[in-house]
Design an enzyme around this catalytic site. Structure first.
Site: not given
Length: 452
Positions: A197, A232, A255, A277, A280, A346-347, A439
């Site tokens: 939302q 999420n 992650t 990690q 998380h 990601e890492h 053109h």
């Protein structure tokens, strides 16, 4: 606790690696069916829908969707001094790094009388999403807001879910530490909206109820041009559904950390980083790639010991034992480089001999952490780098959040009559080759009958 994947003696083709390496399962397509009605509800009913959905999903029915200025001020006044000092240092370092990402306009003199200028223009308005589920992320406020401010975005708003445990002046609003971080950065527009939302609100805007329940009352939130920030699967699904109406930074998944290590690495350091990690989310991915079986065994032992001793044991154990995590054994460090490039984490930590040289060989990663003294946690908070990074293998084609994320390059073409006449025959030739004669005529018409 965590699975082993033995790639020794195998050909390491990128396609096969992407199918073999552990990866979190994130069914965004399935979530789309659930978020479409929510998005439509917000579009049609505005603030009334946001209140209903907040009560349904967050257990809180906000009375005011926009957080009042006095609540932001109270959050900053009540912020723990140690946390304030840490946030101020995080902001200082992030500003230092992101300031160097600012772009300048460049004019290219293509021919005498013909120039193309690339102008860098910030988006007009951005919505910055800060998640609030199992943890509190004031650091994500910093990572979203700082590059937007340095890009000189004209209008920015933050949204974060209301917290049911809040009390007093903070009842019905996001976590006070989130609010304090916003106040510290000078953000005045903060909304107590979470999940899909929130993305719908940024895309369509929102008004209070008008006559007979119509969405025509006072404006609560103006539509944004771009929405950034992690979230999420429902947030990700909403971004996918609304992409096009709004710009998005990425479809963020759970992650992930990958570590490339040889036998010079400290097993306890590796275990603690993998755990950091996994903390998380149960879907968080923690992957170790190594050519040392003794190191792998030592890390497994360290994980058993450290997971039992840390706070979120059950969550961490679920993440480490899930299909998205594992220890990958390879024949050599060269093979390890191929594996982590295919994984595109990601890492990515490099904990090897001559780690800087190894890191320089990596092509695919959201952020690279070099050596034993640069853990991912440093990047999460105080390295100066941005922690909003591509997940799910997207680092092979996408970058993390930066000042450029909030800028658009516009080519400004400026030609004189002579410069156009000089190239006209080439334009005509290419237009005819593409069977688009009009053109070419748009150019030649300018020179008919001695036109000026």
């Amino acid at each position: 606790m965590t699975a082993r994947i033995d790639l020794r003696g195998r050909a390491l083709e990128t396609r096969d690696l992407r199918e073999t390496l552990p990866r979190a399962e994130l069914d965004v397509e399935a979530a789309l069916a659930a978020v479409h009605p929510l998005i439509e509800d917000v579009r049609l009913r505005g603030a009334a829908a946001i209140r209903d959905l907040g009560e349904r999903f967050d257990g809180v029915r906000p009375t005011q969707i926009r957080v009042p200025a006095h609540v932001l001020a109270s959050a900053l006044e009540q912020l723990d001094p140690a946390v304030r000092a840490a946030l101020e240092e995080s902001i200082r370092r992030a500003r230092a790094v992101h300031a160097d990402q600012r772009r300048t306009d460049v004019t290219t003199h293509v021919v005498p009388g013909g120039t193309v200028t690339e102008r860098w223009v910030p988006v007009g308005r951005v919505g910055l999403y800060v998640p609030g589920g199992q943890a509190v992320y004031p650091s994500s406020v910093v990572m979203n807001v700082v590059p937007a401010q340095l890009a000189e975005v004209g209008s920015l708003a933050v949204a974060s879910p209301p917290q049911r445990d809040n009390s007093g002046v903070f009842t019905g609003y996001p976590h006070p530490t989130i609010l304090a971080a916003c106040a510290l950065l000078g953000v005045e527009e903060v909304h107590t909206v979470g999940g899909a939302q929130a993305i719908a609100m940024f895309a369509h805007g929102a008004r209070e109820d008008g006559p007979e329940g119509t969405n025509t009352g006072a404006v609560v939130c103006e539509p944004a041009d771009l929405v950034t920030g992690p979230g999420n699967v429902w947030v990700t699904a909403a971004k996918r559904a609304l992409k096009g109406l709004i710009g998005i930074d990425a479809e963020a998944g759970p992650t992930e950390i990958a570590i490339l290590a040889d036998d010079s690495a400290d097993a306890d350091h590796l275990a603690s980083d993998l755990i950091s990690q996994a903390e998380h989310d149960v879907l968080a991915a923690s992957v170790l790639v190594t050519d040392s079986e003794p190191l792998a065994a030592a890390v497994e032992q360290a994980l058993d010991r450290r997971v039992a001793a840390t706070k979120h044991t059950e969550r961490i154990r679920a993440a480490l034992s899930g299909p998205q995590s594992g220890i990958v054994l390879v024949d050599s460090l060269d093979d390890g480089v191929r594996v982590v490039d295919a994984y595109a984490a990601e890492h990515l930590e490099i904990q090897t001999r001559d780690a800087a040289a190894v890191a320089a060989r990596i092509r695919n990663a959201g952020a690279i952490f070099v050596g034993p003294w640069a853990p991912v946690s440093l990047g999460d908070y105080c390295a100066g780098s941005n922690h909003v990074l591509p997940t799910g293998g997207c680092a092979c084609h996408s970058s993390g959040l930066s000042v450029q994320s909030f800028l658009r390059g516009i080519h400004v073409v400026d030609y004189t009559r002579d410069a156009l006449q000089d190239v006209a025959h080439h334009v005509v030739a290419l237009a005819q080759a593409e069977d688009l004669p009009a053109h070419g005529e748009a150019v030649t018409a300018r020179f008919e009958d001695g036109s000026a």
